[in-house]
Design a protein around this motif. Structure first.
Motif, PDB file in Angstrom:
ATOM      1  N   PHE A 116      25.436  41.709  35.663  1.00  0.00           N
ATOM      2  CA  PHE A 116      24.406  41.725  36.877  1.00  0.00           C
ATOM      3  C   PHE A 116      24.987  39.847  37.300  1.00  0.00           C
ATOM      4  O   PHE A 116      25.291  40.297  38.503  1.00  0.00           O
ATOM      5  N   ALA A 117      24.786  38.902  36.685  1.00  0.00           N
ATOM      6  CA  ALA A 117      25.182  37.780  36.842  1.00  0.00           C
ATOM      7  C   ALA A 117      26.844  37.493  37.874  1.00  0.00           C
ATOM      8  O   ALA A 117      27.265  36.873  38.902  1.00  0.00           O
ATOM      9  N   ALA A 118      27.252  38.659  37.196  1.00  0.00           N
ATOM     10  CA  ALA A 118      29.104  38.507  37.712  1.00  0.00           C
ATOM     11  C   ALA A 118      28.808  39.134  38.621  1.00  0.00           C
ATOM     12  O   ALA A 118      29.504  38.657  39.685  1.00  0.00           O
ATOM     13  N   VAL A 119      28.343  40.674  39.243  1.00  0.00           N
ATOM     14  CA  VAL A 119      28.559  40.282  40.214  1.00  0.00           C
ATOM     15  C   VAL A 119      27.607  40.051  41.661  1.00  0.00           C
ATOM     16  O   VAL A 119      28.256  40.404  42.613  1.00  0.00           O
ATOM     17  N   LEU A 120      26.715  39.188  41.310  1.00  0.00           N
ATOM     18  CA  LEU A 120      25.791  38.636  41.823  1.00  0.00           C
ATOM     19  C   LEU A 120      26.916  37.649  42.757  1.00  0.00           C
ATOM     20  O   LEU A 120      26.554  37.053  44.107  1.00  0.00           O
ATOM     21  N   MET A 121      27.816  36.811  42.202  1.00  0.00           N
ATOM     22  CA  MET A 121      28.310  36.012  42.946  1.00  0.00           C
ATOM     23  C   MET A 121      30.040  36.729  44.164  1.00  0.00           C
ATOM     24  O   MET A 121      30.900  35.574  44.733  1.00  0.00           O
ATOM     25  N   VAL A 122      29.989  38.490  43.866  1.00  0.00           N
ATOM     26  CA  VAL A 122      30.822  38.857  44.445  1.00  0.00           C
ATOM     27  C   VAL A 122      30.635  39.021  45.906  1.00  0.00           C
ATOM     28  O   VAL A 122      31.203  37.811  47.044  1.00  0.00           O
ATOM     29  N   PRO A 123      29.435  39.331  46.381  1.00  0.00           N
ATOM     30  CA  PRO A 123      29.108  39.235  48.281  1.00  0.00           C
ATOM     31  C   PRO A 123      29.319  37.227  48.311  1.00  0.00           C
ATOM     32  O   PRO A 123      29.902  36.770  49.698  1.00  0.00           O
ATOM     33  N   VAL A 124      28.748  37.143  47.291  1.00  0.00           N
ATOM     34  CA  VAL A 124      28.345  34.892  47.689  1.00  0.00           C
ATOM     35  C   VAL A 124      29.581  34.005  47.793  1.00  0.00           C
ATOM     36  O   VAL A 124      29.682  34.094  49.092  1.00  0.00           O
ATOM     37  N   GLY A 125      30.980  34.389  46.630  1.00  0.00           N
ATOM     38  CA  GLY A 125      31.817  34.476  47.617  1.00  0.00           C
ATOM     39  C   GLY A 125      32.674  34.769  48.706  1.00  0.00           C
ATOM     40  O   GLY A 125      33.646  33.941  49.599  1.00  0.00           O
ATOM     41  N   PHE A 126      32.184  35.842  48.729  1.00  0.00           N
ATOM     42  CA  PHE A 126      32.964  36.333  50.156  1.00  0.00           C
ATOM     43  C   PHE A 126      32.678  35.831  51.927  1.00  0.00           C
ATOM     44  O   PHE A 126      33.378  35.539  52.818  1.00  0.00           O
ATOM     45  N   VAL A 127      30.964  36.004  51.512  1.00  0.00           N
ATOM     46  CA  VAL A 127      30.176  35.300  52.226  1.00  0.00           C
ATOM     47  C   VAL A 127      30.813  33.212  52.909  1.00  0.00           C
ATOM     48  O   VAL A 127      30.949  32.916  53.748  1.00  0.00           O
ATOM     49  N   MET A 128      31.064  33.147  51.500  1.00  0.00           N
ATOM     50  CA  MET A 128      31.505  31.297  51.658  1.00  0.00           C
ATOM     51  C   MET A 128      33.521  31.022  51.953  1.00  0.00           C
ATOM     52  O   MET A 128      33.464  30.298  52.589  1.00  0.00           O
ATOM     53  N   LEU A 129      33.726  31.931  51.209  1.00  0.00           N
ATOM     54  CA  LEU A 129      34.922  31.911  51.489  1.00  0.00           C
ATOM     55  C   LEU A 129      36.128  33.187  52.267  1.00  0.00           C
ATOM     56  O   LEU A 129      35.486  34.224  52.391  1.00  0.00           O
ATOM     57  N   ASP A 130      36.680  32.436  52.355  1.00  0.00           N
ATOM     58  CA  ASP A 130      38.377  33.118  53.000  1.00  0.00           C
ATOM     59  C   ASP A 130      39.080  33.518  52.072  1.00  0.00           C
ATOM     60  O   ASP A 130      39.972  33.100  51.422  1.00  0.00           O
ATOM     61  N   VAL A 131      38.712  35.316  51.508  1.00  0.00           N
ATOM     62  CA  VAL A 131      39.667  35.810  50.496  1.00  0.00           C
ATOM     63  C   VAL A 131      39.871  36.939  50.368  1.00  0.00           C
ATOM     64  O   VAL A 131      39.367  37.401  51.798  1.00  0.00           O
ATOM     65  N   SER A 132      40.649  37.728  49.867  1.00  0.00           N
ATOM     66  CA  SER A 132      40.934  38.702  50.683  1.00  0.00           C
ATOM     67  C   SER A 132      41.802  39.415  49.032  1.00  0.00           C
ATOM     68  O   SER A 132      42.440  39.189  47.878  1.00  0.00           O
ATOM     69  N   TRP A 133      41.027  40.837  48.725  1.00  0.00           N
ATOM     70  CA  TRP A 133      41.683  41.482  47.361  1.00  0.00           C
ATOM     71  C   TRP A 133      42.213  42.218  46.888  1.00  0.00           C
ATOM     72  O   TRP A 133      42.461  43.182  48.715  1.00  0.00           O
ATOM     73  N   ALA A 134      43.305  43.100  46.552  1.00  0.00           N
ATOM     74  CA  ALA A 134      43.673  43.933  46.304  1.00  0.00           C
ATOM     75  C   ALA A 134      42.699  45.042  45.598  1.00  0.00           C
ATOM     76  O   ALA A 134      42.132  44.837  44.614  1.00  0.00           O
ATOM     77  N   TRP A 135      42.272  45.674  46.213  1.00  0.00           N
ATOM     78  CA  TRP A 135      41.213  46.717  46.273  1.00  0.00           C
ATOM     79  C   TRP A 135      41.456  47.886  45.154  1.00  0.00           C
ATOM     80  O   TRP A 135      40.099  48.575  44.898  1.00  0.00           O
ATOM     81  N   SER A 136      42.708  48.219  45.432  1.00  0.00           N
ATOM     82  CA  SER A 136      42.856  49.079  44.169  1.00  0.00           C
ATOM     83  C   SER A 136      42.234  48.536  42.468  1.00  0.00           C
ATOM     84  O   SER A 136      42.470  49.653  42.116  1.00  0.00           O
ATOM     85  N   GLY A 137      42.803  46.812  42.662  1.00  0.00           N
ATOM     86  CA  GLY A 137      42.417  46.864  41.227  1.00  0.00           C
ATOM     87  C   GLY A 137      40.607  46.463  41.233  1.00  0.00           C
ATOM     88  O   GLY A 137      40.381  46.054  39.631  1.00  0.00           O
ATOM     89  N   ILE A 138      39.404  47.459  41.837  1.00  0.00           N
ATOM     90  CA  ILE A 138      38.858  47.076  41.370  1.00  0.00           C
ATOM     91  C   ILE A 138      38.042  47.698  40.056  1.00  0.00           C
ATOM     92  O   ILE A 138      37.450  47.711  39.154  1.00  0.00           O
ATOM     93  N   PRO A 139      38.472  48.864  39.942  1.00  0.00           N
ATOM     94  CA  PRO A 139      38.269  49.851  38.575  1.00  0.00           C
ATOM     95  C   PRO A 139      38.279  49.712  37.741  1.00  0.00           C
ATOM     96  O   PRO A 139      38.076  49.590  36.614  1.00  0.00           O
ATOM     97  N   GLY A 140      39.671  48.549  37.382  1.00  0.00           N
ATOM     98  CA  GLY A 140      40.264  47.888  36.261  1.00  0.00           C
ATOM     99  C   GLY A 140      39.776  46.573  36.124  1.00  0.00           C
ATOM    100  O   GLY A 140      39.258  46.036  34.969  1.00  0.00           O
TER     101      GLY A 140
END
Length: 256
Positions: A116-140
């Motif tokens: 839960f702590a890890a998942v919480l940082m995803v929206p925090v990071g995306f709001v604060m920073l300009d980042v892009s991910w390879a969304w196909s890697g989400i399951p891995g």
């Protein structure tokens, strides 16, 4: 089957208590990583002291760090309290469930809070920073973070059954600080040069390194990283090794 139901009931009780303590839990798992992201990626990036793409490297590592250390802390601290002042562990040991399953429940509960702590940082990071991910890697990435949280919970079981309550403050300085800064959360492990070979070896001994590298392998594959099969193998070994060691310590403390 009765032991499974008891296991689920104990786990649900711990999860329910987390819901009642949600504000303090959120403060515990958000404040430190928020400021690490803000200072190292946002502030230093804006004034030109780090490269523009550093946020791409840092965010997956901070998510990994939050999951691993969140699981570790939320397994360690309740165990230290249960075996010392509150003696709540005695109620668990009297439940119709085997002692090893009580220990496993502690690992699983810590891992849930870490996840839960890890998942919480995803929206925090995306709001604060300009980042892009390879969304196909989400399951891995989800697989890596789940294994990382279980590894953190297993390490927490070892620490929680071996550190006396009077030494818990020392434990955070002596154990958690080195884990935090040798877990490759702030840098790619494979980018370390031979001039820092000793430090590279130390980082390779830290399970958090493989969580950080696994997250980068799936979310930002262009960044140098440890291959995912190696990451998964090491995390499984860490769960089995630290879990077995922690179980021995738990049995010893519980039967004293």
């Amino acid at each position: 089957m009765s032991q499974l139901r008891t296991f689920q009931a104990i786990l649900w009780r711990d999860v329910f208590v987390t819901g009642r303590e949600l504000p303090s839990f959120l403060a515990q798992v958000i404040i430190q990583p928020f400021f690490i992201l803000f200072i190292f990626a946002k502030v230093l990036g804006d004034i030109g002291y780090v490269q523009d793409d550093f946020a791409q490297v840092l965010l997956p590592g901070i998510i990994a760090m939050n999951g691993f250390l969140g699981a570790l802390q939320n397994t360690t601290l309740p165990l230290v309290l249960d075996f010392s002042w509150t003696r709540e562990i005695e109620d668990r040991l009297l439940a119709p469930i085997s002692i090893p399953l009580v220990a496993v429940e502690k690992i699983v509960f810590g891992a849930i809070r870490g996840f839960f702590a890890a998942v919480l940082m995803v929206p925090v990071g995306f709001v604060m920073l300009d980042v892009s991910w390879a969304w196909s890697g989400i399951p891995g990435a989800l697989l890596v973070i789940v294994l990382g949280c279980l590894a953190g919970g297993s390490v927490g079981l070892v620490i929680g059954t071996s550190v006396p309550a009077r030494r818990v403050n020392v434990m955070f300085a002596v154990i958690l600080t080195p884990i935090l800064f040798t877990g490759s959360a702030q840098f790619p492990w494979r980018s370390l040069s031979d001039d820092l070979l000793w430090f590279k070896v130390v980082c390779a001994l830290n399970p958090l390194t493989y969580v950080s590298e696994g997250m980068r392998a799936e979310l930002v594959p262009d960044v140098p990283h440890i291959p995912l099969p190696v990451v998964l193998a090491v995390l499984v070994i860490a769960i089995a090794g630290f879990g077995g060691l922690g179980l021995r310590g738990f049995m010893k403390r519980a039967l004293d």
